[in-house]
Scaffold this motif. Structure first.
Motif, PDB file in Angstrom:
ATOM      1  N   LEU A  63      -7.549   3.602   1.363  1.00 15.29           N
ATOM      2  CA  LEU A  63      -8.064   4.959   1.247  1.00 15.29           C
ATOM      3  C   LEU A  63      -7.740   5.783   2.490  1.00 15.29           C
ATOM      4  O   LEU A  63      -7.350   6.953   2.397  1.00 15.29           O
ATOM      5  CB  LEU A  63      -9.573   4.935   1.033  1.00 15.29           C
TER       6      LEU A  63
ATOM      7  N   HIS B 157       0.830  -1.207   0.000  1.00 11.92           N
ATOM      8  CA  HIS B 157       0.000   0.000   0.000  1.00 11.92           C
ATOM      9  C   HIS B 157       0.863   1.255   0.000  1.00 11.92           C
ATOM     10  O   HIS B 157       0.585   2.210  -0.735  1.00 11.92           O
ATOM     11  CB  HIS B 157      -0.921   0.001   1.219  1.00 11.92           C
TER      12      HIS B 157
ATOM     13  N   ASP C 241     -11.660   3.785  -4.784  1.00  9.84           N
ATOM     14  CA  ASP C 241     -11.051   2.468  -4.631  1.00  9.84           C
ATOM     15  C   ASP C 241     -12.099   1.424  -4.998  1.00  9.84           C
ATOM     16  O   ASP C 241     -13.123   1.297  -4.324  1.00  9.84           O
ATOM     17  CB  ASP C 241     -10.565   2.270  -3.199  1.00  9.84           C
TER      18      ASP C 241
ATOM     19  N   CYS D 250     -12.743  -1.956  -2.376  1.00  6.47           N
ATOM     20  CA  CYS D 250     -12.035  -1.243  -1.304  1.00  6.47           C
ATOM     21  C   CYS D 250     -11.842  -2.067  -0.048  1.00  6.47           C
ATOM     22  O   CYS D 250     -11.074  -1.675   0.835  1.00  6.47           O
ATOM     23  CB  CYS D 250     -12.772   0.048  -0.956  1.00  6.47           C
TER      24      CYS D 250
ATOM     25  N   ASP E 112     -17.407  -1.914  -2.942  1.00  6.52           N
ATOM     26  CA  ASP E 112     -17.058  -3.320  -2.788  1.00  6.52           C
ATOM     27  C   ASP E 112     -18.337  -4.128  -2.970  1.00  6.52           C
ATOM     28  O   ASP E 112     -19.435  -3.642  -2.647  1.00  6.52           O
ATOM     29  CB  ASP E 112     -16.451  -3.581  -1.403  1.00  6.52           C
TER      30      ASP E 112
ATOM     31  N   ILE F 253     -12.800  10.865  -0.759  1.00  4.79           N
ATOM     32  CA  ILE F 253     -12.593   9.434  -0.964  1.00  4.79           C
ATOM     33  C   ILE F 253     -13.917   8.700  -1.140  1.00  4.79           C
ATOM     34  O   ILE F 253     -14.914   9.004  -0.492  1.00  4.79           O
ATOM     35  CB  ILE F 253     -11.769   8.795   0.171  1.00  4.79           C
TER      36      ILE F 253
ATOM     37  N   PHE G 134     -18.879   5.308   0.963  1.00  2.63           N
ATOM     38  CA  PHE G 134     -18.669   3.886   0.730  1.00  2.63           C
ATOM     39  C   PHE G 134     -19.988   3.261   0.287  1.00  2.63           C
ATOM     40  O   PHE G 134     -21.023   3.488   0.911  1.00  2.63           O
ATOM     41  CB  PHE G 134     -18.148   3.199   1.998  1.00  2.63           C
TER      42      PHE G 134
ATOM     43  N   GLY H  78     -11.414  -0.495   3.512  1.00  2.48           N
ATOM     44  CA  GLY H  78     -11.079   0.912   3.306  1.00  2.48           C
ATOM     45  C   GLY H  78      -9.722   1.348   3.812  1.00  2.48           C
ATOM     46  O   GLY H  78      -9.409   2.547   3.813  1.00  2.48           O
TER      47      GLY H  78
ATOM     48  N   ALA I  74     -15.704  -0.452   6.431  1.00  2.00           N
ATOM     49  CA  ALA I  74     -14.971   0.718   5.919  1.00  2.00           C
ATOM     50  C   ALA I  74     -15.602   2.005   6.427  1.00  2.00           C
ATOM     51  O   ALA I  74     -14.905   2.941   6.840  1.00  2.00           O
ATOM     52  CB  ALA I  74     -14.944   0.692   4.399  1.00  2.00           C
TER      53      ALA I  74
ATOM     54  N   SER J 281      -7.446  -0.005  -7.620  1.00  2.00           N
ATOM     55  CA  SER J 281      -8.062  -1.322  -7.456  1.00  2.00           C
ATOM     56  C   SER J 281      -6.962  -2.308  -7.083  1.00  2.00           C
ATOM     57  O   SER J 281      -6.057  -2.570  -7.877  1.00  2.00           O
ATOM     58  CB  SER J 281      -8.777  -1.773  -8.732  1.00  2.00           C
TER      59      SER J 281
ATOM     60  N   GLY K 110     -15.296   4.543  -1.865  1.00  2.00           N
ATOM     61  CA  GLY K 110     -14.955   3.137  -1.937  1.00  2.00           C
ATOM     62  C   GLY K 110     -16.156   2.304  -2.308  1.00  2.00           C
ATOM     63  O   GLY K 110     -17.268   2.563  -1.825  1.00  2.00           O
TER      64      GLY K 110
END
Length: 218
Positions: free
Chosen positions: A55, A29, A46, A49, A69, A65, A93, A52, A78, A113, A67
């Motif tokens: 991020l 990361h 992301d 994500c 998923d 930000i 998110f 998270g 997250a 990603s 995210g």
């Protein structure tokens, strides 16, 4: 090759969160964040994500930000972790599929990603969506296991790095999943990104060459 469902990951939230905090994945990361440059004043998405963590590591108070998923459990975790960061500017998110991102065209400065593309039976629809939501000149940044990662390599590195049990298990699991799914070399990823009109493609392997970082510009 079968596509994973969100429910398959809902029971693994704790495992994936611990994995995202493991010393070896934190290094990946950090390298990705270094390569993407400052996030100051930028909007960052992301895709896949997880909980998270990436991020939250990269954002400052001026970063927007987002995210997504496929796992509702990951998204909920997250959001909980983001609430502990009061300086973040309204992080978003959402539960969503990488193949159908719930965002307008040309929205993001950076799309990330990590450890997602290699899991997809067909990465083309997801890469098409990532290109769509990036602003012109925006940066795509991917992390995937490289072609050399497998169970044997994971065992070897876990011993070499003297990992604690949980971190060792996470690395071995990554190696096991990689053996069963797609593993990419730099030529594979370059071809994919070229097919989806990305430019200025650059790639590097990292962490004893087991992770492949790939970048392209819209």
């Amino acid at each position: 090759m079968r596509k994973f469902s969100g429910k398959e990951f809902d029971d693994l939230v704790d495992f994936f969160d611990r994995m995202a905090c493991s010393s070896w994945l934190v290094k990946v990361h950090e390298e990705l964040l270094k390569e993407t440059g400052t996030w100051e004043g930028k909007s960052v998405l992301d895709v896949g994500c997880g909980t998270g963590r990436l991020l939250l590591r990269g954002a400052d108070s001026t970063t927007k930000i987002y995210g997504v998923d496929i796992s509702e459990g990951m998204v909920n975790r997250a959001a909980e972790l983001a609430e502990r960061e009061p300086l973040l500017d309204n992080p978003v998110f959402k539960t969503a599929d990488a193949e159908k991102l719930p965002f307008s065209e040309n929205k993001f400065d950076i799309v990330l990603s990590t450890c997602v593309v290699f899991l997809l039976p067909d990465p083309d629809p997801a890469l098409k969506e990532m290109y769509r939501v990036l602003k012109p000149g925006g940066l795509l940044a991917l992390v995937n296991p490289s072609e050399i990662l497998n169970v044997e390599m994971a065992h070897k590195l876990a011993e070499q790095w003297q990992l604690e049990k949980e971190e060792e298990n996470a690395l071995k699991q990554w190696g096991k999943v990689t053996e069963k799914r797609l593993s990419f070399n730099d030529e594979d990823l370059e071809s994919l990104l070229n097919d989806h009109r990305f430019k200025q493609i650059r790639q590097k392997t990292y962490l004893e060459n087991i992770s492949l970082l790939s970048f392209g510009v819209k």
